[in-house]
Design an enzyme around this catalytic site. Structure first.
Site, PDB file in Angstrom:
ATOM      1  N   GLY A 129      -1.201  -3.164  -5.383  1.00 48.31           N
ATOM      2  CA  GLY A 129      -2.344  -3.895  -4.858  1.00 48.31           C
ATOM      3  C   GLY A 129      -3.376  -2.893  -4.393  1.00 48.31           C
ATOM      4  O   GLY A 129      -3.136  -2.171  -3.436  1.00 48.31           O
ATOM      5  N   HIS A 130      -4.459  -2.805  -5.113  1.00 50.32           N
ATOM      6  CA  HIS A 130      -5.509  -1.864  -4.731  1.00 50.32           C
ATOM      7  C   HIS A 130      -6.762  -2.646  -4.351  1.00 50.32           C
ATOM      8  O   HIS A 130      -7.242  -3.456  -5.123  1.00 50.32           O
ATOM      9  CB  HIS A 130      -5.831  -0.906  -5.886  1.00 50.32           C
ATOM     10  CG  HIS A 130      -4.706   0.054  -6.166  1.00 50.32           C
ATOM     11  ND1 HIS A 130      -4.706   0.903  -7.240  1.00 50.32           N
ATOM     12  CD2 HIS A 130      -3.570   0.297  -5.493  1.00 50.32           C
ATOM     13  CE1 HIS A 130      -3.587   1.620  -7.215  1.00 50.32           C
ATOM     14  NE2 HIS A 130      -2.880   1.271  -6.173  1.00 50.32           N
ATOM     15  N   ASP A 170       1.091   2.000  -0.390  1.00 50.45           N
ATOM     16  CA  ASP A 170       0.111   1.483   0.581  1.00 50.45           C
ATOM     17  C   ASP A 170      -0.494   2.588   1.434  1.00 50.45           C
ATOM     18  O   ASP A 170      -0.825   2.367   2.601  1.00 50.45           O
ATOM     19  CB  ASP A 170       0.739   0.423   1.506  1.00 50.45           C
ATOM     20  CG  ASP A 170       1.479  -0.646   0.720  1.00 50.45           C
ATOM     21  OD1 ASP A 170       0.916  -1.100  -0.274  1.00 50.45           O
ATOM     22  OD2 ASP A 170       2.597  -1.002   1.100  1.00 50.45           O
ATOM     23  N   GLN A 172       2.302   2.497  -6.122  1.00 45.87           N
ATOM     24  CA  GLN A 172       3.434   2.660  -5.177  1.00 45.87           C
ATOM     25  C   GLN A 172       3.436   4.089  -4.609  1.00 45.87           C
ATOM     26  O   GLN A 172       2.383   4.691  -4.536  1.00 45.87           O
ATOM     27  CB  GLN A 172       4.772   2.314  -5.845  1.00 45.87           C
ATOM     28  CG  GLN A 172       4.950   0.842  -6.187  1.00 45.87           C
ATOM     29  CD  GLN A 172       4.386   0.459  -7.531  1.00 45.87           C
ATOM     30  OE1 GLN A 172       4.585   1.150  -8.510  1.00 45.87           O
ATOM     31  NE2 GLN A 172       3.683  -0.657  -7.604  1.00 45.87           N
ATOM     32  N   LYS A 184      -4.617   4.382  -1.243  1.00 47.26           N
ATOM     33  CA  LYS A 184      -5.065   5.014  -2.491  1.00 47.26           C
ATOM     34  C   LYS A 184      -6.376   4.418  -2.984  1.00 47.26           C
ATOM     35  O   LYS A 184      -7.178   5.109  -3.577  1.00 47.26           O
ATOM     36  CB  LYS A 184      -4.001   4.829  -3.590  1.00 47.26           C
ATOM     37  CG  LYS A 184      -2.758   5.660  -3.379  1.00 47.26           C
ATOM     38  CD  LYS A 184      -1.810   5.559  -4.564  1.00 47.26           C
ATOM     39  CE  LYS A 184      -1.017   4.283  -4.620  1.00 47.26           C
ATOM     40  NZ  LYS A 184      -0.068   4.058  -3.519  1.00 47.26           N
TER      41      LYS A 184
HETATM   42  P1  IMP Z   1       9.267  -4.117  -7.166  1.00 47.18           P
HETATM   43  O1  IMP Z   1       8.379  -2.978  -7.530  1.00 47.18           O
HETATM   44  O2  IMP Z   1       8.552  -5.435  -7.114  1.00 47.18           O
HETATM   45  O3  IMP Z   1      10.512  -4.153  -7.998  1.00 47.18           O
HETATM   46  O4  IMP Z   1       9.754  -3.860  -5.648  1.00 47.18           O
HETATM   47  C1  IMP Z   1      10.634  -2.787  -5.325  1.00 47.18           C
HETATM   48  C2  IMP Z   1      10.257  -2.166  -3.992  1.00 47.18           C
HETATM   49  O5  IMP Z   1       8.990  -1.519  -4.120  1.00 47.18           O
HETATM   50  C3  IMP Z   1      10.093  -3.146  -2.837  1.00 47.18           C
HETATM   51  O6  IMP Z   1      10.488  -2.494  -1.643  1.00 47.18           O
HETATM   52  C4  IMP Z   1       8.596  -3.396  -2.797  1.00 47.18           C
HETATM   53  O7  IMP Z   1       8.176  -3.802  -1.524  1.00 47.18           O
HETATM   54  C5  IMP Z   1       8.095  -2.018  -3.141  1.00 47.18           C
HETATM   55  N1  IMP Z   1       6.740  -2.030  -3.739  1.00 47.18           N
HETATM   56  C6  IMP Z   1       6.393  -2.379  -4.986  1.00 47.18           C
HETATM   57  N2  IMP Z   1       5.070  -2.247  -5.170  1.00 47.18           N
HETATM   58  C7  IMP Z   1       4.578  -1.777  -4.015  1.00 47.18           C
HETATM   59  C8  IMP Z   1       3.259  -1.391  -3.583  1.00 47.18           C
HETATM   60  O8  IMP Z   1       2.272  -1.436  -4.331  1.00 47.18           O
HETATM   61  N3  IMP Z   1       3.167  -0.953  -2.298  1.00 47.18           N
HETATM   62  C9  IMP Z   1       4.239  -0.833  -1.484  1.00 47.18           C
HETATM   63  N4  IMP Z   1       5.472  -1.178  -1.838  1.00 47.18           N
HETATM   64  C10 IMP Z   1       5.646  -1.636  -3.090  1.00 47.18           C
END
Ligand code: IMP
Length: 430
Positions: A40-41, A13, A224, A16
């Protein structure tokens, strides 16, 4: 002219979307190389907002080739839905403009269900995932029982593959007291997904190789952030893929020599969603102010993000781990009007001062930030497009950050508007 990798340098977040959008205009090919629809972009182009989760940001620009690389985990339903949503917004994706790696792993409903189930279980084991099935799908990939995109083209051969996957998942489901899944249910899910995604499936490594040899500019779009990297992040509170820049090579099938410039994205402060250590977290009024001014709510889940001061120790570390050539510092305007700003310059661990994020979960939870306090600025940085537009104190802040993280600041973003950017170095021209 270099191909560019864009990666998050904090916990995701970092903003990007805006930077990737700007770079994708200059690129011929945009490739996602890890993660899935947990990302999420948000892109705002000519006043229209596009929300992307799985598709590379190049999709909203005509004439670009968009690739979902082998390192991505693909939920076929989410992919079809995202393509349909874009169509409603007037963006038509075709098998000529979007390609999905034939060796990418599928996310199925069984993965989503397992993700949600684990997240709903006992306090203390929760990671705070997006519940999209990302982790369980990667587990099946490395457990060598995953079903991949190319398998959808050979439905009659799926029998033993489904059995292998189900022998694992049904054992888990029995443990959770859930009904077992039938072979037929999985077959049905796969055969209904096949016609939706197969037209886009290709050996993307080969296509990328051809494009690279032809001199096309390639933009590798990370999702991420580095502190969520499964190896280098705040394990186990991480995502299940490598989010650092080296993954751009493995997750696309184009060797590391194809990577010319690594641009890391970092906010002028820090946020994270989900559970896990966050040394500079602020649970006070300032933290709330950062969240409000920065609109810090998750794009995918809508969760409020935890907010805190910039952690220069972690940022210096992720810069090294990703081989970052330059940092895009975003959301500087969120700090406007603060009397003073703190930056974490070291950690204290059990009475010792340390200069890196320790690997152990216990140590990560015990470290305390050592701050340097920098005077804030009264004027606005919002909308600044050159150094001359910035209050002197804001320039000092950026320069001090650059020193502390020992990495050049390549650009500074001062609002969500694309033009509100101070460009120091153009990654594609570096
Ligand atoms: P997962 O990727 O859904 O398995 O989540 C694992 C961890 O990564 C959690 O803390 C999520 O909140 C974090 N996470 C996954 N995708 C994003 C993103 O696009 N932005 C920020 N945090 C993310």
């Amino acid at each position: 002219m270099a191909n560019v990798v864009v990666v998050g340098a904090q916990w995701g977040d970092e903003g990007k979307g805006k930077i990737v959008d700007w770079l994708s205009e200059k690129a011929d090919v945009v490739v996602r190389f890890q993660g899935g629809h947990n990302a999420g972009h948000t892109l705002v182009i000519d006043g229209v907002t596009y929300k992307l989760s799985l598709l590379p940001s190049g999709v909203v620009r005509p004439g670009k080739l968009s690739i979902i690389g082998n390192g991505v985990v693909v939920d076929p339903h989410a992919l079809a839905d995202e393509i349909a949503r874009l169509k409603e917004q007037g963006v038509e994706l075709t098998p000529e403009t979007l390609k999905v790696a034939d060796n990418a792993t599928l996310i199925l409903s069984v993965h989503r269900e397992l993700d949600a189930l684990r997240e709903g279980s006992t306090e203390g084991t929760r990671i705070g995932t997006t519940k999209r099935g990302i982790g369980p799908a990667y587990e099946d990939k490395v457990g060598r029982r995953a079903i991949r995109l190319r398998d959808l083209a050979n439905l009659p051969t799926l029998g033993p593959k489904i059995d292998r996957m189900l022998s694992h998942h049904n054992a888990l489901r029995r443990g959770f007291g859930l009904p077992e899944l039938t072979h037929e249910a999985i077959y049905e899910e796969l055969s209904s997904a096949a016609p939706k995604v197969l037209p886009y499936v290709e050996a993307t490594w080969e296509l990328l190789d051809e494009r690279a040899r032809a001199g096309d500019r390639i933009l590798f779009e990370g999702a991420q952030g580095a502190l969520l990297d499964v190896d280098h992040g705040t394990y186990p509170f991480v995502t299940s893929s490598n989010t650092t820049a080296g993954q751009a090579a493995t997750g696309s099938g184009l060797g590391p020599r194809a990577i010319g410039y690594v641009l890391g994205i970092a906010k002028a402060y820090t946020t994270r969603v989900g559970e896990g250590p966050f040394p500079t977290e602020l649970t006070d009024e300032i933290g709330r102010r950062l969240g409000e001014r920065g609109h810090e709510f998750g794009t995918v889940t809508g969760r409020p993000r935890r907010c805190g001061w910039l952690d220069a120790v972690a940022l210096r570390q992720t810069g090294r781990i990703s081989g970052i050539d330059g940092i895009a510092l975003t959301k500087l305007d969120v700090l406007d009007g603060l009397d003073e700003i703190k930056v974490c310059v070291a950690y204290e661990l059990d009475g010792q001062t340390i200069n890196r994020l320790p690997a152990s979960q216990g140590a990560q939870s015990r470290i305390r930030p050592v701050y340097e306090t920098i005077e804030g600025w009264k004027g606005a940085t919002a909308g600044a497009r050159s150094w001359a537009d910035l209050p002197a104190q804001a320039v000092k802040y950026v320069r001090r950050v650059e020193e502390l993280i020992d990495c050049p600041i390549a650009l500074v973003s001062t609002s969500p508007e694309r033009a509100d950017t101070i460009l120091v170095a153009d990654p594609f021209e570096d």
